[in-house]
Design a protein around this motif. Sequence first.
Motif, PDB file in Angstrom:
ATOM      1  N   MET A 746       0.625  -1.223   0.112  1.00 18.42           N
ATOM      2  CA  MET A 746       0.526  -0.028  -0.013  1.00 18.42           C
ATOM      3  C   MET A 746       1.137   1.497  -0.076  1.00 18.42           C
ATOM      4  O   MET A 746       0.441   2.037  -0.518  1.00 18.42           O
ATOM      5  N   SER A 747       2.116   1.358   0.663  1.00 15.73           N
ATOM      6  CA  SER A 747       3.079   2.781   1.079  1.00 15.73           C
ATOM      7  C   SER A 747       3.617   3.352  -0.460  1.00 15.73           C
ATOM      8  O   SER A 747       3.839   4.004  -0.326  1.00 15.73           O
ATOM      9  N   GLU A 748       3.588   1.864  -1.454  1.00 13.71           N
ATOM     10  CA  GLU A 748       3.734   2.092  -2.692  1.00 13.71           C
ATOM     11  C   GLU A 748       3.475   2.291  -3.613  1.00 13.71           C
ATOM     12  O   GLU A 748       3.691   2.764  -5.035  1.00 13.71           O
ATOM     13  N   ASP A 749       2.342   1.052  -3.294  1.00  9.40           N
ATOM     14  CA  ASP A 749       1.238   1.529  -4.888  1.00  9.40           C
ATOM     15  C   ASP A 749       0.181   2.051  -4.735  1.00  9.40           C
ATOM     16  O   ASP A 749      -1.000   1.679  -3.687  1.00  9.40           O
ATOM     17  N   LYS A 750      -0.606   3.474  -5.348  1.00 10.90           N
ATOM     18  CA  LYS A 750      -2.090   3.813  -4.548  1.00 10.90           C
ATOM     19  C   LYS A 750      -3.184   3.025  -5.242  1.00 10.90           C
ATOM     20  O   LYS A 750      -4.118   2.901  -4.817  1.00 10.90           O
ATOM     21  N   VAL A 751      -2.940   2.219  -6.339  1.00 13.71           N
ATOM     22  CA  VAL A 751      -3.778   1.401  -6.491  1.00 13.71           C
ATOM     23  C   VAL A 751      -3.928   0.232  -6.155  1.00 13.71           C
ATOM     24  O   VAL A 751      -5.414   0.209  -5.137  1.00 13.71           O
ATOM     25  N   LEU A 753      -3.784   0.246  -2.644  1.00 11.69           N
ATOM     26  CA  LEU A 753      -3.891   1.104  -1.104  1.00 11.69           C
ATOM     27  C   LEU A 753      -5.508   1.299  -1.383  1.00 11.69           C
ATOM     28  O   LEU A 753      -6.905   1.789  -0.375  1.00 11.69           O
ATOM     29  N   ILE A 754      -5.940   1.996  -3.001  1.00 12.43           N
ATOM     30  CA  ILE A 754      -7.530   1.979  -2.917  1.00 12.43           C
ATOM     31  C   ILE A 754      -8.391  -0.015  -3.054  1.00 12.43           C
ATOM     32  O   ILE A 754      -9.283   0.278  -2.461  1.00 12.43           O
ATOM     33  N   PHE A 755      -6.948   0.114  -3.276  1.00 10.42           N
ATOM     34  CA  PHE A 755      -8.283  -1.860  -3.746  1.00 10.42           C
ATOM     35  C   PHE A 755      -8.194  -2.482  -2.133  1.00 10.42           C
ATOM     36  O   PHE A 755      -9.660  -2.585  -1.608  1.00 10.42           O
ATOM     37  N   VAL A 756      -7.749  -1.871  -1.390  1.00 13.09           N
ATOM     38  CA  VAL A 756      -7.518  -2.698   0.415  1.00 13.09           C
ATOM     39  C   VAL A 756      -8.917  -1.149   0.962  1.00 13.09           C
ATOM     40  O   VAL A 756      -9.770  -2.379   1.500  1.00 13.09           O
ATOM     41  N   GLU A 757      -8.485  -0.038   0.831  1.00 13.95           N
ATOM     42  CA  GLU A 757      -9.742   0.728   0.803  1.00 13.95           C
ATOM     43  C   GLU A 757     -10.709  -0.364   0.332  1.00 13.95           C
ATOM     44  O   GLU A 757     -12.129   0.198   1.586  1.00 13.95           O
ATOM     45  N   SER A 758     -11.604  -0.319  -0.551  1.00 11.03           N
ATOM     46  CA  SER A 758     -13.044  -1.069  -1.014  1.00 11.03           C
ATOM     47  C   SER A 758     -12.921  -2.167  -0.592  1.00 11.03           C
ATOM     48  O   SER A 758     -14.364  -2.690   0.177  1.00 11.03           O
ATOM     49  N   LEU A 759     -11.756  -2.869  -0.661  1.00 11.23           N
ATOM     50  CA  LEU A 759     -12.597  -3.983   0.202  1.00 11.23           C
ATOM     51  C   LEU A 759     -13.113  -4.176   1.618  1.00 11.23           C
ATOM     52  O   LEU A 759     -13.440  -4.861   2.028  1.00 11.23           O
ATOM     53  N   HIS A 760     -11.838  -2.925   2.312  1.00 12.38           N
ATOM     54  CA  HIS A 760     -12.680  -2.999   4.080  1.00 12.38           C
ATOM     55  C   HIS A 760     -14.038  -2.666   3.713  1.00 12.38           C
ATOM     56  O   HIS A 760     -14.992  -2.559   4.433  1.00 12.38           O
ATOM     57  N   LYS A 761     -14.925  -1.847   2.539  1.00 12.10           N
ATOM     58  CA  LYS A 761     -16.026  -1.348   2.062  1.00 12.10           C
ATOM     59  C   LYS A 761     -16.745  -2.201   2.431  1.00 12.10           C
ATOM     60  O   LYS A 761     -18.047  -2.394   2.257  1.00 12.10           O
ATOM     61  N   ILE A 762     -16.200  -3.117   1.378  1.00  8.33           N
ATOM     62  CA  ILE A 762     -17.093  -4.314   0.955  1.00  8.33           C
ATOM     63  C   ILE A 762     -17.618  -4.827   2.536  1.00  8.33           C
ATOM     64  O   ILE A 762     -18.753  -5.046   2.249  1.00  8.33           O
ATOM     65  N   ALA A 763     -16.980  -5.511   3.183  1.00  3.70           N
ATOM     66  CA  ALA A 763     -16.426  -5.595   3.878  1.00  3.70           C
ATOM     67  C   ALA A 763     -17.493  -5.538   4.845  1.00  3.70           C
ATOM     68  O   ALA A 763     -18.558  -6.275   5.736  1.00  3.70           O
ATOM     69  N   HIS A 779       4.205   2.716  10.419  1.00  2.00           N
ATOM     70  CA  HIS A 779       3.537   3.609   9.139  1.00  2.00           C
ATOM     71  C   HIS A 779       2.477   2.981   8.316  1.00  2.00           C
ATOM     72  O   HIS A 779       1.273   3.342   8.274  1.00  2.00           O
ATOM     73  N   ILE A 780       2.244   1.821   7.753  1.00  7.85           N
ATOM     74  CA  ILE A 780       1.733   0.602   7.745  1.00  7.85           C
ATOM     75  C   ILE A 780      -0.341   0.556   8.636  1.00  7.85           C
ATOM     76  O   ILE A 780      -1.060   1.020   8.179  1.00  7.85           O
ATOM     77  N   LEU A 781       0.773   0.694  10.086  1.00  6.98           N
ATOM     78  CA  LEU A 781      -0.622   0.986  10.826  1.00  6.98           C
ATOM     79  C   LEU A 781      -1.164   2.572  10.864  1.00  6.98           C
ATOM     80  O   LEU A 781      -1.850   1.973  11.215  1.00  6.98           O
ATOM     81  N   SER A 782      -0.635   3.042  10.769  1.00  3.29           N
ATOM     82  CA  SER A 782      -1.468   4.633  10.580  1.00  3.29           C
ATOM     83  C   SER A 782      -2.195   4.638   9.669  1.00  3.29           C
ATOM     84  O   SER A 782      -3.059   5.425   9.211  1.00  3.29           O
ATOM     85  N   THR A 783      -1.662   3.644   8.400  1.00  5.06           N
ATOM     86  CA  THR A 783      -2.792   3.852   7.103  1.00  5.06           C
ATOM     87  C   THR A 783      -3.480   3.152   7.158  1.00  5.06           C
ATOM     88  O   THR A 783      -4.305   3.324   7.020  1.00  5.06           O
ATOM     89  N   ILE A 784      -3.420   2.035   8.120  1.00  6.56           N
ATOM     90  CA  ILE A 784      -4.404   1.317   8.281  1.00  6.56           C
ATOM     91  C   ILE A 784      -6.009   1.795   8.821  1.00  6.56           C
ATOM     92  O   ILE A 784      -7.459   2.020   8.687  1.00  6.56           O
ATOM     93  N   ARG A 785      -5.157   2.696   9.928  1.00 11.47           N
ATOM     94  CA  ARG A 785      -5.931   3.245  11.166  1.00 11.47           C
ATOM     95  C   ARG A 785      -6.959   4.145  10.455  1.00 11.47           C
ATOM     96  O   ARG A 785      -8.353   4.109  10.283  1.00 11.47           O
ATOM     97  N   GLN A 786      -6.326   5.300   9.179  1.00 16.47           N
ATOM     98  CA  GLN A 786      -7.287   6.085   8.794  1.00 16.47           C
ATOM     99  C   GLN A 786      -7.913   5.464   7.984  1.00 16.47           C
ATOM    100  O   GLN A 786      -8.900   6.393   8.146  1.00 16.47           O
TER     101      GLN A 786
END
Length: 809
Positions: A746-751, A753-763, A779-786
């Motif tokens: 996620m930290s290197e690939d915005k696509v 990042l969006i994909f993970v966020e979409s999975l969370h919304k689907i869940a 850093h990863i922990l902060s991202t997924i917390r947001q």
Amino acid sequence: MIRYQIARTRNDAANGKVSDQAWILATEQNQIIRISSIAERWFGYRNQDIAGKPLKTLMASSMDCPQPLQADLPEHKPDATTFRNAEGNFFTGMLSFERLHDLPEALPDNEPQKPVAAEPVNDNNVFSQMKGLGGWQLDIATLQVQLSEGASKIFGLPPQSQPSAEHILYFFSDRQQRLSAMVRRALEKGIAFELELPIITNTQESRWVRVSGQPEIKQSKVTALKGTILDITPFRQSSEESNYLTECLNGILEGSQDIIAALDNELKVIVCNQVGREEFASLFGIEVNRGDYLPDLLKNHTNERLIYMRLWERAFEKESFHVEMPLAQRDTDLPVWDIQFTRIDGRQGECLGAALIARRLSDHANPQETLNYLARHDPLTGLFNRKEFASRLNRCMEQAEQRGSEHSLLYMDLDNYQSINERYGDKFGDELLKQLGQLIKSKIRQRDALARIGGDAFAAILENCSGAEALKVAFTVRDTLADYHPKQGSQSLDISVSIGLVPITTDCQPSPESHKSAADMLLDIGHNTCYAAKALGRSRVNCYQPDGENRANELGEYRRAIDLIHDVLIDVSRLSLDFQQIRPIHSAVWGEHFEILTRLEDKEQGRIRPEHFLPIAERFDLARELDRKIIDTVFAWLVAHPLQAHRRKLCSINLTLNSLQDETFSDYIENRCDFYQLPPELFCFEFDERAILKDLEMAHRQFTRLKAVGCKLAIDKVGTGDSNFLYLSELPADFIKIDGRMIAAMSEDKVTLIFVESLHKIAQATGKQTIACDIENHHILSTIRQMGLHFGQGMGISPPKPLEDMLEV
């Protein structure tokens, strides 16, 4: 509260017209509290089914539903109204209604007294008349919930409780989000709702309730939210029992050796069991399905059509009779059947149709037919012989080539028959072979071909049967023989069988230079696959892989891992267990959620990780037993350390495809929980997404069974398979574990990042919680917390530790 009175006039009395009357009690918001027995009969609803539903359920249209009463009009003049019953039929009656001013201790069935008008939530006298019914009211300003006495009882709370909305949501466990969404919609848009949801009460009881809510609107604003709650647990259980009985009856139909069929009084097929369908197809070349019209089925067979129509019409008129006749009128000598016809009557004595049970009386076999039979069957067991079996196997191969149909071959060899035969003699051995042949035959379908192909070896063709379904049949046969203990004198004998499963596909065709037929080639492959199972420890099922032709080399290559797994199944000390915590990302929650991580102890290689032994275990059919050994070891460890029990919230265990396909797995878990006295809700079983996508229908059945036991479920490594994720809404899982490689990228690939966020919304949309795997840094922990993900797991949160270290926490 309001009482609605309905009057209907009928003309069937001796002295002329008679008026019947029924009543309905409802809240000010027109939600039904109770109906009289006459209303139950008119509308076709039971009190417990209709209570809590809106009054418009009984009306022909919304125009017929009465508007809220004016405060200054205590009574209304009767008005003609059209009603609709449970079956969708309409009738007209005179409707009147009035406010009630008093409520006696009991309401007569035909004429209710006048109870006091009150707010729904305070109608404790009213709700006490209906067991399992209560009222509630949400204070929008304070978000406190006022409950009637009946509602408090349903939640297991003391009387006059005023819990917060958050407290009430807690009882709805994993359905909190769905109820919250409906309440928000009611408050924001003024839309009423009704839901059926499971709850866990304050006394830790599981119940099902029907919750309805009605917003109160003044000056275009919602000022209050009121409703009812009804305990429907007994009716859910009744529905489940009805489904169970239906499955049992279907099993009886399909397991019978007789023909069983039923037609309605319009000569349309209600049911026809497998034996009947096969006989009909054999005689007339026609497939019988539910709803088929008998004269149409036999339109090309004039004699049979006339005979059967006369017989069925006679069955509709008489209670029962039987005839003896062949099923078809031919010049050839066909078997004679004893056919019993029985009329089917409804509750009022009306004819609903008729049933047929036909039993074969004789085969009228002539000498030539006897010779043909002996040429195709094994004289000892009565099963097909090798020659006939090979002929059928060749036909299946042709079908696979021409139609792309899918069949399976089971090659079965008894593990310890020779020693039993040598010890107790040929006579006992022959009788044992006949018994085992019939036992195997009882576990496959009637249309499947079973043969004794030599000595103590059997083979079966499972037509139109996928590899996954054939695997279930193989396990059933293996377990049935393992549970069978024939006796010789006072000695009880153990029987086991090794089974090779081979898909019947074009991959198994003999090479051009080979002189063998397709059937001989398949039987050779089945023999080798079966003996690979014997090499792995006997009483096993081994699946042939088309790309694994040199099985001997594979066995040599994987021998160390196979031997190690085999040792673990015998000696649990070779099994090493770690645990890794799964922690909430946004807040601290009491109790530990942890995953069990499995390692194998090898003297030379040390601790072996799952990726180095699980693929081998799955390929050589050792994973099912290994999963169970791990589960048993974990359960025993938890029971052996009871002082830590209060800290354990959820224990996750990762399982393989073999357990996902195991029809008996949920029964095993329920048995183990009972044996160790551990609550099923303590455990969460994780299945890999790729395994689930191999057979989504099978996965849904397994998930449903485990949820019924009480376990939690997680889909692991989500995002690694080629899926559109629609399956997430179909599976009753509790958690979605997002693959660690996606989390790391996620930290290197915005696509990503969006994909993970979409999975969370689907869940979230499907009522599931998300777990981010392999979190390595802050850093990863902060991202997924947001993003709002619910849980995290990985080295950056908590590294894996030996299970014994949990005692020091």
